[in-house]
Design an enzyme around this catalytic site. Structure first.
Site, mmCIF file in Angstrom:
data_model
loop_
_atom_site.group_PDB
_atom_site.id
_atom_site.type_symbol
_atom_site.label_atom_id
_atom_site.label_comp_id
_atom_site.label_asym_id
_atom_site.label_seq_id
_atom_site.Cartn_x
_atom_site.Cartn_y
_atom_site.Cartn_z
ATOM 1 N N HIS A 139 -32.711 13.275 -22.305
ATOM 2 C CA HIS A 139 -32.553 11.862 -22.005
ATOM 3 C C HIS A 139 -31.560 11.303 -23.029
ATOM 4 O O HIS A 139 -31.210 11.972 -23.989
ATOM 5 C CB HIS A 139 -33.884 11.130 -22.172
ATOM 6 C CG HIS A 139 -34.592 10.843 -20.887
ATOM 7 N ND1 HIS A 139 -34.939 11.825 -19.999
ATOM 8 C CD2 HIS A 139 -35.036 9.679 -20.347
ATOM 9 C CE1 HIS A 139 -35.570 11.268 -18.967
ATOM 10 N NE2 HIS A 139 -35.628 9.965 -19.157
ATOM 11 N N GLU A 171 -36.880 12.715 -24.037
ATOM 12 C CA GLU A 171 -37.391 11.493 -23.418
ATOM 13 C C GLU A 171 -38.510 10.879 -24.248
ATOM 14 O O GLU A 171 -38.562 9.660 -24.430
ATOM 15 C CB GLU A 171 -37.914 11.812 -22.013
ATOM 16 C CG GLU A 171 -38.534 10.629 -21.290
ATOM 17 C CD GLU A 171 -39.023 10.997 -19.899
ATOM 18 O OE1 GLU A 171 -39.185 10.081 -19.080
ATOM 19 O OE2 GLU A 171 -39.220 12.201 -19.626
ATOM 20 N N ASP A 206 -31.191 9.086 -15.975
ATOM 21 C CA ASP A 206 -32.243 9.259 -16.966
ATOM 22 C C ASP A 206 -32.326 10.697 -17.442
ATOM 23 O O ASP A 206 -32.634 10.951 -18.605
ATOM 24 C CB ASP A 206 -33.594 8.822 -16.390
ATOM 25 C CG ASP A 206 -33.943 9.566 -15.103
ATOM 26 O OD1 ASP A 206 -33.014 9.943 -14.359
ATOM 27 O OD2 ASP A 206 -35.143 9.762 -14.834
ATOM 28 N N ARG A 235 -35.005 17.283 -13.649
ATOM 29 C CA ARG A 235 -36.134 17.196 -12.725
ATOM 30 C C ARG A 235 -35.724 16.463 -11.442
ATOM 31 O O ARG A 235 -34.572 16.094 -11.239
ATOM 32 C CB ARG A 235 -37.316 16.506 -13.396
ATOM 33 C CG ARG A 235 -37.111 15.045 -13.725
ATOM 34 C CD ARG A 235 -38.277 14.510 -14.529
ATOM 35 N NE ARG A 235 -38.124 13.099 -14.856
ATOM 36 C CZ ARG A 235 -38.471 12.561 -16.007
ATOM 37 N NH1 ARG A 235 -38.964 13.315 -16.975
ATOM 38 N NH2 ARG A 235 -38.331 11.259 -16.214
ATOM 39 N N ASP A 236 -36.684 16.247 -10.567
ATOM 40 C CA ASP A 236 -36.391 15.590 -9.288
ATOM 41 C C ASP A 236 -36.367 14.074 -9.476
ATOM 42 O O ASP A 236 -37.174 13.340 -8.951
ATOM 43 C CB ASP A 236 -37.429 15.992 -8.238
ATOM 44 C CG ASP A 236 -38.843 15.573 -8.616
ATOM 45 O OD1 ASP A 236 -39.079 15.243 -9.801
ATOM 46 O OD2 ASP A 236 -39.715 15.555 -7.727
ATOM 47 N N GLU A 237 -35.367 13.622 -10.235
ATOM 48 C CA GLU A 237 -35.199 12.186 -10.468
ATOM 49 C C GLU A 237 -33.708 11.901 -10.600
ATOM 50 O O GLU A 237 -33.063 11.506 -9.639
ATOM 51 C CB GLU A 237 -35.975 11.744 -11.713
ATOM 52 C CG GLU A 237 -36.105 10.241 -11.817
ATOM 53 C CD GLU A 237 -37.232 9.835 -12.754
ATOM 54 O OE1 GLU A 237 -37.347 8.629 -12.993
ATOM 55 O OE2 GLU A 237 -37.987 10.709 -13.231
ATOM 56 N N PRO A 243 0.827 -1.213 0.000
ATOM 57 C CA PRO A 243 0.000 0.000 0.000
ATOM 58 C C PRO A 243 0.857 1.256 0.000
ATOM 59 O O PRO A 243 2.031 1.240 0.393
ATOM 60 C CB PRO A 243 -0.804 -0.133 1.295
ATOM 61 C CG PRO A 243 0.029 -1.001 2.175
ATOM 62 C CD PRO A 243 0.735 -1.960 1.253
#
Length: 873
Positions: free
Chosen positions: A750, A729, A459, A463-465, A79
């Site tokens: 999209h 989309e 996606d 937006r709220d996704e 390491p």
């Protein structure tokens, strides 16, 4: 002349923290000659700089043409150590070619990380979106003797930015990235050797990010933790051979400052009046500094990040500034993107300036924000009273247009800059055709990819996704792999999928998946990404390890589906079943599901073969055959007519090999007739990627070109005709007759429908892998009406493949460049082929020339070739 270059370890240039026990080495050969091939190689790896003491590992001379995935087989790597390696290649001509040395390093192990604790500055638990202040953390770091190498290994629950001696270290990013922090927490490495002095101040600014901020729909947050936390190791290797290790602990101090809130979905609130001055400098600063708290942090294993953190990709200047409403200035960047606005502003202290973001405009020129759903996508600034340069640090938005309100006076275009964010650092493929529609389509595909490849293949960015939907990604993956180097990105995301895998064998609809628990047991064509993505990655990079790593998950997924459907028609356990999502013409969901069941079984069989697991391969192949037979029994008439009658039904049946040989002609004819009659696409997310390739496979490339170049709804051209700069989309996201579609599901950025890009690369550009990893490439452009020339290129793991062709009258030109150590199967779309002015059969480097009445097939080694031919009468 031949050179050995592009030395990489685990697909990265000089990686700063390799964790693999047997890291894979790769290199490329570059040559101006023809037919250049590697006969043997010899790899040496040394600890530290190259010395006269001999290598740590010497592969010896290995008789092999392989340049990709050569495994290190020496002693265990230590390491926190730097290594140097090089390769000597022996060509078939007998010439030896030596590379320049390359480097890689290893990161901390668990024992080293034990010296660092998770820290934060506590804040009140009862806060709202505009008051979640960002902790500023710092400590003094004294250096008492000369330093040879200095590294900071840093991570966070949340997102952070590292500072040293008054300046940020590197560009603004969303480090450490996004995983399911219960399983894995990535860290990044920062080289600070040249920035250190005797007395130093190391600092970090934290924000909620994915860890404790809003993620996904429904205004939910704190999926992994309540507050952002930070952890870091500072490792100083001194010239005298000693080492100093300093970790985060309770001796750090912290303060809150101008970032009063920062959220990936809601935006940032920045009060410039509260700036802390030189808060990370050695001269001291203002602020309410107090001891930090040692906190419980993410429980996942600390791992070296496989990709660089998402950061600035490029900057754009506005193409227009309008004022549709008095005092509301709308900036048009001319391009839909993921990122933010940098604004130069001056005005009285306390003036509040807001920047809202949107992809499209209403007819009156104001922002259309209905499709953002619960994402406020607003950055708020309180001016200091001086000359402020304002931009958010820990958020991004999906937008083309930005509305600026509260600004003292008109907004000048030169006061605004758009900053595009991505995990991508560039493209390794491209195509130009001279056809404005196709070239814009390629532009839209790549910008949609830039905007959505942010830690995971999302996606949408607006937006709220903004979630890693598996169905979108598996359909788009072949196109994505043409466009960009995704070896590390897809390895990381497949680990995200594996983290979410359930004990019953279910794979998810999204990854990371804790955000939507109901998506953990996935759906047809979506969860199948766990099988499809590793196979696509293997085809691009010849990466056996990703296949081996995820094969058991694929086998378990098949059993999950089979156990619920003993009749092999996938009717049970389809969970959220989205079908062929957003298709203009619906296809029965059990048909789509069963087709994907058969497809996944067939691909698992292929992967088991690659992994050397013959029994698993035979079992999966038998299952695939049985599911195909059940598919025919349930959905296909004896002559090959698919009873559903949709483009999707025929495409899946043909593309996935579900029909008997004697049934294919009927199905092919029915598909062609449907396309001819309609003149447009009726497929959705799952089938669209296979539509044009299937038309070409049945001999109807003319119809594929017709769909590609169509401008009527539904089509890619319809989007472009109405101003799209990314992929939409929905086919019907906006139409002149109906306006905007349902705002609940109407993104204008999209990538799923951009999966057509694979066909454009393969059949317009003419490039595809003939064997995994492009050891052998196939070059076979198919000219069609509307496109009379094209230039395509793709940087493979073995070097660049470059293709240029044109058709003028009856004259065909095809100029190709094949990388060294690669063979090419070339199909020239013409007869009487010459190369360099002589008959192709007599040209050096050209073999196996065969005419078939319409085209000429031949084989070449590496090099540049100029073919000329005549089209058939």
């Amino acid at each position: 002349m031949t050179v050995v270059n592009r030395l990489r370890v685990e697909y990265r240039d000089a990686p700063p923290a390799v964790e693999a026990e047997r890291p894979r080495l790769s290199w490329q050969l570059s040559s101006t000659g023809r037919g250049v091939r590697q006969a043997a190689y010899r790899v040496t790896v040394s600890s530290g700089p190259v010395t006269d003491g001999g290598p740590l590992w010497d592969s010896g001379v290995v008789a092999s043409a392989e340049t990709v995935g050569v495994e290190y087989a020496g002693p265990a790597l230590a390491p926190l150590t730097g290594y140097t390696w090089s390769v000597v290649v022996t060509l078939e001509s007998g010439e030896e070619v030596r590379s320049d040395p390359a480097t890689f390093e290893t990161g901390p192990d668990a024992d080293a990380w034990a010296a660092a604790e998770w820290i934060t500055l506590p804040r009140t638990k009862y806060y709202h979106d505009d008051h979640r202040p960002a902790p500023y953390l710092r400590r003094t770091l004294d250096v008492d003797r000369p330093v040879r190498r200095a590294r900071v290994y840093a991570t966070a629950g949340g997102v952070f930015r590292l500072w040293l001696n008054g300046s940020p270290v590197g560009a603004a990013t969303l480090a450490p990235g996004w995983t399911d922090y219960r399983f894995r927490v990535p860290y990044h490495v920062y080289d600070v050797t040249d920035a250190l002095g005797e007395t130093n101040v190391l600092g970090a600014v934290l924000s909620d990010g994915w860890y404790s901020g809003n993620v996904g729909p429904f205004h939910k947050r704190e999926f992994w933790g309540e507050v952002p936390v930070f952890r870091a190791l500072v490792v100083l290797d001194h010239t005298d051979g000693s080492r100093t290790v300093t970790g985060t602990d309770g001796t750090w101090e912290g303060s809150f400052g101008p970032i009063q809130a920062s959220d990936l979905l809601q935006g940032e609130y920045y009060d410039a009046r509260l700036e802390l001055g030189d808060w990370c400098g050695t001269a001291g600063t203002s602020g309410d500094w107090r001891p930090v708290a040692v906190e419980k942090g993410p429980q996942g294993r600390l791992v070296a990040a496989l990709i660089d953190p998402a950061g600035p990709y490029t900057e754009l200047e506005p193409v227009a500034v309008t004022e549709p409403v008095p005092g509301s200035y709308v900036v048009d960047l001319g391009q839909n993107l993921a990122g933010w606005i940098r604004l130069r502003a001056g005005g009285p202290a306390g003036t509040i300036v807001r920047v809202r973001h949107a992809e499209v405009l209403n007819p009156d020129g104001t922002l259309y924000t209905d499709n953002l759903r619960g994402a406020r996508a607003t950055d708020t600034y309180v001016l200091s009273g001086g000359a402020d340069v304002l931009e958010p640090a820990f958020t991004f938005h999906g937008f083309r247009y930005a509305e600026i309100t509260g600004h003292p006076g008109p907004v000048a275009a030169d006061a605004v800059t758009g900053v595009a964010l991505s995990s991508l650092t560039g493209f390794n493929g491209g195509i130009e055709t001279g056809n404005a529609l196709v070239d814009q389509l390629q532009h839209n595909i790549q910008w949609g990819m830039l905007s959505n490849f942010i830690e995971v293949p999302t996606d949408c960015p607006q937006r709220d996704e903004r979630l890693g939907w598996t169905g979108d990604a598996q359909a788009f993956m072949p196109t994505a792999l043409f466009n960009a180097d995704l070896a590390g990105f897809m390895t990381k995301w497949m680990d995200d999928i594996d983290d979410t895998r359930m004990e019953n064998g279910a794979l998810p609809d999204i990854a990371p998946c804790v955000v939507l628990e109901w998506a953990r047991e996935g759906s047809p064509g979506y969860a199948d990404a766990g099988v499809i993505v590793p196979w696509a990655t293997y085809q691009e990079y010849a990466d056996r390890r990703i296949v081996e790593r995820h094969l058991d998950a694929g086998l378990a997924w098949l059993e999950y589906v089979r156990s619920r459907n003993p009749g092999l028609i996938w009717r049970e356990g389809r969970n959220n079943d989205y079908g062929d999502w957003l298709a203009p013409q619906e296809t029965p969901k059990d048909l789509v599901a069963t087709a994907y069941f058969a497809r996944s079984a067939a691909l698992v069989a292929e992967q088991a073969e690659v992994a050397g697991r013959a029994d698993d391969a035979a079992a999966a192949r038998s299952l695939a055959d049985a599911v195909a037979a059940a598919f025919r029994e349930a959905f296909v008439e004896s002559d090959g007519t698919v009873t559903a009658g949709t483009q999707t039904a025929y495409v899946l049946a043909l593309a996935f090999g579900l029909l008997l040989p004697e049934q294919r002609d009927t199905a092919a004819k029915a598909l062609a007739e449907d396309v001819e009659r309609r003149g447009h696409v009726t497929t959705g997310f799952l089938a669209v990627s296979h539509l044009l390739p299937t038309l070409t496979a049945i001999g109807r490339t003319d119809l594929a070109y017709r769909l590609l170049l169509n401008e009527d709804y539904p089509s890619w051209g319809h989007h472009i005709k109405h101003g799209a700069t990314t992929i939409w989309e929905r086919w019907d996201g906006w139409r002149p007759e109906t306006g905007f579609q349902d705002p609940w599901m109407n993104s204008f950025n999209h990538f799923a429908l951009g999966s057509v890009g694979e066909w454009v690369y393969r059949h317009v550009g003419g490039i595809e892998a003939a064997t995994p990893g492009y050891a052998r490439v196939r070059i076979a452009p198919l000219p069609g009406d509307g496109i009379d020339h094209a230039h395509a290129w793709h940087d493979t793991v073995r070097g660049r493949v470059d293709v240029r062709w044109s058709v003028t009258g009856r004259e065909v030109t095809l100029d190709v460049e094949v990388p060294a150590n690669v063979a090419a199967e070339i199909v020239v779309p013409g007869l009487a082929v010459t190369e360099g002015g002589v008959p192709a059969a007599d040209a050096p480097g050209v073999t196996d020339v065969v005419e078939d009445g319409a085209s000429t097939r031949l084989v070449t080694g590496s090099g540049r070739y100029e073919f000329r031919a005549a089209t058939p009468d």
